[in-house]
Design an enzyme around this catalytic site. Structure first.
Site, PDB file in Angstrom:
ATOM      1  N   LYS A  13       0.661  -1.255   0.020  1.00  0.00           N
ATOM      2  CA  LYS A  13      -0.067  -0.011   0.020  1.00  0.00           C
ATOM      3  C   LYS A  13       0.768   1.249  -0.108  1.00  0.00           C
ATOM      4  O   LYS A  13       0.621   2.194  -0.754  1.00  0.00           O
ATOM      5  CB  LYS A  13      -0.903   0.040   1.138  1.00  0.00           C
ATOM      6  CG  LYS A  13      -1.619   1.247   1.610  1.00  0.00           C
ATOM      7  CD  LYS A  13      -2.877   1.044   2.641  1.00  0.00           C
ATOM      8  CE  LYS A  13      -2.041   0.499   3.857  1.00  0.00           C
ATOM      9  NZ  LYS A  13      -1.424   1.553   4.696  1.00  0.00           N
ATOM     10  N   ARG A  88      -9.264   3.364   9.655  1.00  0.00           N
ATOM     11  CA  ARG A  88      -8.823   1.931   9.851  1.00  0.00           C
ATOM     12  C   ARG A  88      -9.994   1.206  10.560  1.00  0.00           C
ATOM     13  O   ARG A  88      -9.693  -0.057  11.030  1.00  0.00           O
ATOM     14  CB  ARG A  88      -7.836   2.011  10.620  1.00  0.00           C
ATOM     15  CG  ARG A  88      -6.539   0.878  10.518  1.00  0.00           C
ATOM     16  CD  ARG A  88      -5.242   1.379  10.805  1.00  0.00           C
ATOM     17  NE  ARG A  88      -4.163   0.699  10.689  1.00  0.00           N
ATOM     18  CZ  ARG A  88      -2.954   0.918  10.227  1.00  0.00           C
ATOM     19  NH1 ARG A  88      -2.740   2.096   9.520  1.00  0.00           N
ATOM     20  NH2 ARG A  88      -1.949   0.100  10.271  1.00  0.00           N
ATOM     21  N   ARG A 127      10.079  -6.366   5.117  1.00  0.00           N
ATOM     22  CA  ARG A 127      10.106  -4.507   4.581  1.00  0.00           C
ATOM     23  C   ARG A 127      11.374  -3.777   5.298  1.00  0.00           C
ATOM     24  O   ARG A 127      11.575  -4.003   6.563  1.00  0.00           O
ATOM     25  CB  ARG A 127       8.747  -3.933   5.130  1.00  0.00           C
ATOM     26  CG  ARG A 127       8.526  -2.794   5.050  1.00  0.00           C
ATOM     27  CD  ARG A 127       6.926  -2.693   4.984  1.00  0.00           C
ATOM     28  NE  ARG A 127       6.328  -2.360   6.252  1.00  0.00           N
ATOM     29  CZ  ARG A 127       4.848  -2.358   6.422  1.00  0.00           C
ATOM     30  NH1 ARG A 127       4.343  -1.923   5.449  1.00  0.00           N
ATOM     31  NH2 ARG A 127       4.611  -2.362   7.547  1.00  0.00           N
ATOM     32  N   ARG A 166      11.029  -2.078  11.079  1.00  0.00           N
ATOM     33  CA  ARG A 166      10.407  -1.330  12.160  1.00  0.00           C
ATOM     34  C   ARG A 166      10.059  -2.294  13.187  1.00  0.00           C
ATOM     35  O   ARG A 166       9.963  -3.656  12.722  1.00  0.00           O
ATOM     36  CB  ARG A 166       9.080  -1.008  11.571  1.00  0.00           C
ATOM     37  CG  ARG A 166       8.732   0.419  10.974  1.00  0.00           C
ATOM     38  CD  ARG A 166       7.679   0.450  10.209  1.00  0.00           C
ATOM     39  NE  ARG A 166       6.060   0.261  10.859  1.00  0.00           N
ATOM     40  CZ  ARG A 166       5.271  -0.004  10.428  1.00  0.00           C
ATOM     41  NH1 ARG A 166       4.953   0.781   9.015  1.00  0.00           N
ATOM     42  NH2 ARG A 166       4.043  -0.056  11.105  1.00  0.00           N
ATOM     43  N   ARG A 178      -2.387  -6.484  14.065  1.00  0.00           N
ATOM     44  CA  ARG A 178      -2.925  -5.523  12.927  1.00  0.00           C
ATOM     45  C   ARG A 178      -3.467  -6.220  12.025  1.00  0.00           C
ATOM     46  O   ARG A 178      -4.463  -5.598  11.317  1.00  0.00           O
ATOM     47  CB  ARG A 178      -1.187  -5.143  12.414  1.00  0.00           C
ATOM     48  CG  ARG A 178      -0.708  -4.028  13.428  1.00  0.00           C
ATOM     49  CD  ARG A 178       0.885  -3.857  13.300  1.00  0.00           C
ATOM     50  NE  ARG A 178       1.121  -3.402  12.036  1.00  0.00           N
ATOM     51  CZ  ARG A 178       2.563  -3.445  11.537  1.00  0.00           C
ATOM     52  NH1 ARG A 178       3.248  -4.408  12.295  1.00  0.00           N
ATOM     53  NH2 ARG A 178       2.798  -2.994  10.487  1.00  0.00           N
TER      54      ARG A 178
HETATM   55  P1  AMP Z   1       1.048   1.717   9.807  1.00  0.00           P
HETATM   56  O1  AMP Z   1       2.331   2.478   9.557  1.00  0.00           O
HETATM   57  O2  AMP Z   1       0.100   2.183   8.866  1.00  0.00           O
HETATM   58  O3  AMP Z   1       1.474   0.296   9.950  1.00  0.00           O
HETATM   59  O4  AMP Z   1       0.630   2.117  11.388  1.00  0.00           O
HETATM   60  C1  AMP Z   1       1.448   1.925  12.592  1.00  0.00           C
HETATM   61  C2  AMP Z   1       0.708   1.803  13.835  1.00  0.00           C
HETATM   62  O5  AMP Z   1       0.243   3.025  14.014  1.00  0.00           O
HETATM   63  C3  AMP Z   1      -0.467   0.918  13.793  1.00  0.00           C
HETATM   64  O6  AMP Z   1      -0.459  -0.557  14.046  1.00  0.00           O
HETATM   65  C4  AMP Z   1      -1.425   1.567  14.860  1.00  0.00           C
HETATM   66  O7  AMP Z   1      -0.906   1.465  16.154  1.00  0.00           O
HETATM   67  C5  AMP Z   1      -1.171   3.075  14.491  1.00  0.00           C
HETATM   68  N1  AMP Z   1      -2.087   3.445  13.440  1.00  0.00           N
HETATM   69  C6  AMP Z   1      -1.912   3.807  12.253  1.00  0.00           C
HETATM   70  N2  AMP Z   1      -3.119   4.325  11.651  1.00  0.00           N
HETATM   71  C7  AMP Z   1      -3.839   4.356  12.625  1.00  0.00           C
HETATM   72  C8  AMP Z   1      -5.397   4.586  12.525  1.00  0.00           C
HETATM   73  N3  AMP Z   1      -5.942   4.988  11.523  1.00  0.00           N
HETATM   74  N4  AMP Z   1      -6.121   4.547  13.978  1.00  0.00           N
HETATM   75  C9  AMP Z   1      -5.401   4.033  14.942  1.00  0.00           C
HETATM   76  N5  AMP Z   1      -4.014   3.854  14.973  1.00  0.00           N
HETATM   77  C10 AMP Z   1      -3.476   3.904  13.953  1.00  0.00           C
END
Ligand code: AMP
Length: 223
Positions: A13, A88, A127, A166, A178
């Site tokens: 994505k 989300r 990644r 990460r 997740r």
């Molecule tokens: P990502 O980089 O998109 O994988 O996001 C990393 C982490 O940030 C996620 O596992 C959540 O803990 C938090 N996070 C990202 N987007 C959201 C969202 N829309 N609502 C709540 N937590 C989020």
């Protein structure tokens, strides 16, 4: 041009989001990046978000929703945005849709990258993040975006910058959590996708082929 992009963690994505960002010249607003920047800078927001992120839980809506709605009002987003990682869950989808309606704004495209859970998990663990630019895709398990080799290690394939993984990408229980949130059709991210399917046309893209093939099919649908 206002665009939403959905896809499970590990579906590419972010990589495809960068392609869309380039095509339309709108800012690529990634919730996860905003949180990680805040953690790095030690802000109050970062301190509040860190514990949730480390475990793979969602940061609570009362923190996340206003943060994103305010971000969309910033000057660089005046002519549009590409939102990635938000909404989300169903509550975030409803909050965003309501805010857009109130502001008289429409969604031009909603993109869904479709990929099964097992493949997403494998990709996520490979990644790597470039220290110079978050939009430089690198994955040690995907040939098309394999990092370059240097001094027995890996560096960014685009700019030669240093790479890191990460912590939440290497923690299987955080990944599973997740993905459980993403694939949940009752209140999770797929329920947010379905919420938009009831209201606007959602462009579905198969995330299984290689990076280039996915980009091509996505760009064709956006033409
Ligand atoms: P990502 O980089 O998109 O994988 O996001 C990393 C982490 O940030 C996620 O596992 C959540 O803990 C938090 N996070 C990202 N987007 C959201 C969202 N829309 N609502 C709540 N937590 C989020």
């Amino acid at each position: 041009m206002n665009i939403l992009i959905f896809g499970p963690n590990g579906s590419g994505k972010g990589t495809q989001g960068a392609v869309v960002q380039k095509k339309f010249g709108v800012p690529h607003i990634e919730t996860g990046v905003i949180f990680r920047d805040n953690i790095k800078k030690g802000t109050d927001l970062g301190k509040k978000a860190k514990a949730y992120i480390d475990k793979g839980d969602l940061v609570p809506d009362d923190i996340t929703v206003p943060m994103i709605l305010n971000r969309l009002k910033e000057a660089d987003a005046k002519n549009g945005w590409l939102l990635d990682g938000f909404p989300r869950n169903l509550a975030q989808a409803e909050a965003l849709y309501k805010a857009l309606q109130q502001a008289g704004m429409k969604l031009d495209y909603v993109i869904e990258i479709v990929l099964d859970r097992d493949t997403s998990k494998k990709r996520i663990m490979g990644r790597r993040l470039c220290a110079n630019d978050n939009n430089h895709p690198n994955n040690i398990f995907i040939d098309a975006i394999k990092p370059a080799k240097k001094d027995g290690g890996f560096v960014c394939r685009v700019c030669g910058g240093s790479l890191s993984a990460r912590a939440d990408d290497q923690d299987e229980s955080a990944i599973d959590k997740r993905h459980s949130i993403y694939y949940d059709t009752k209140t999770g991210t797929l329920s947010a996708v379905n919420y938009f399917k009831d209201r606007v046309k959602v462009l579905e893209v198969d995330g299984l082929p290689g990076v280039k093939e996915v980009s091509e099919s996505l760009l064709k649908k956006l033409a």
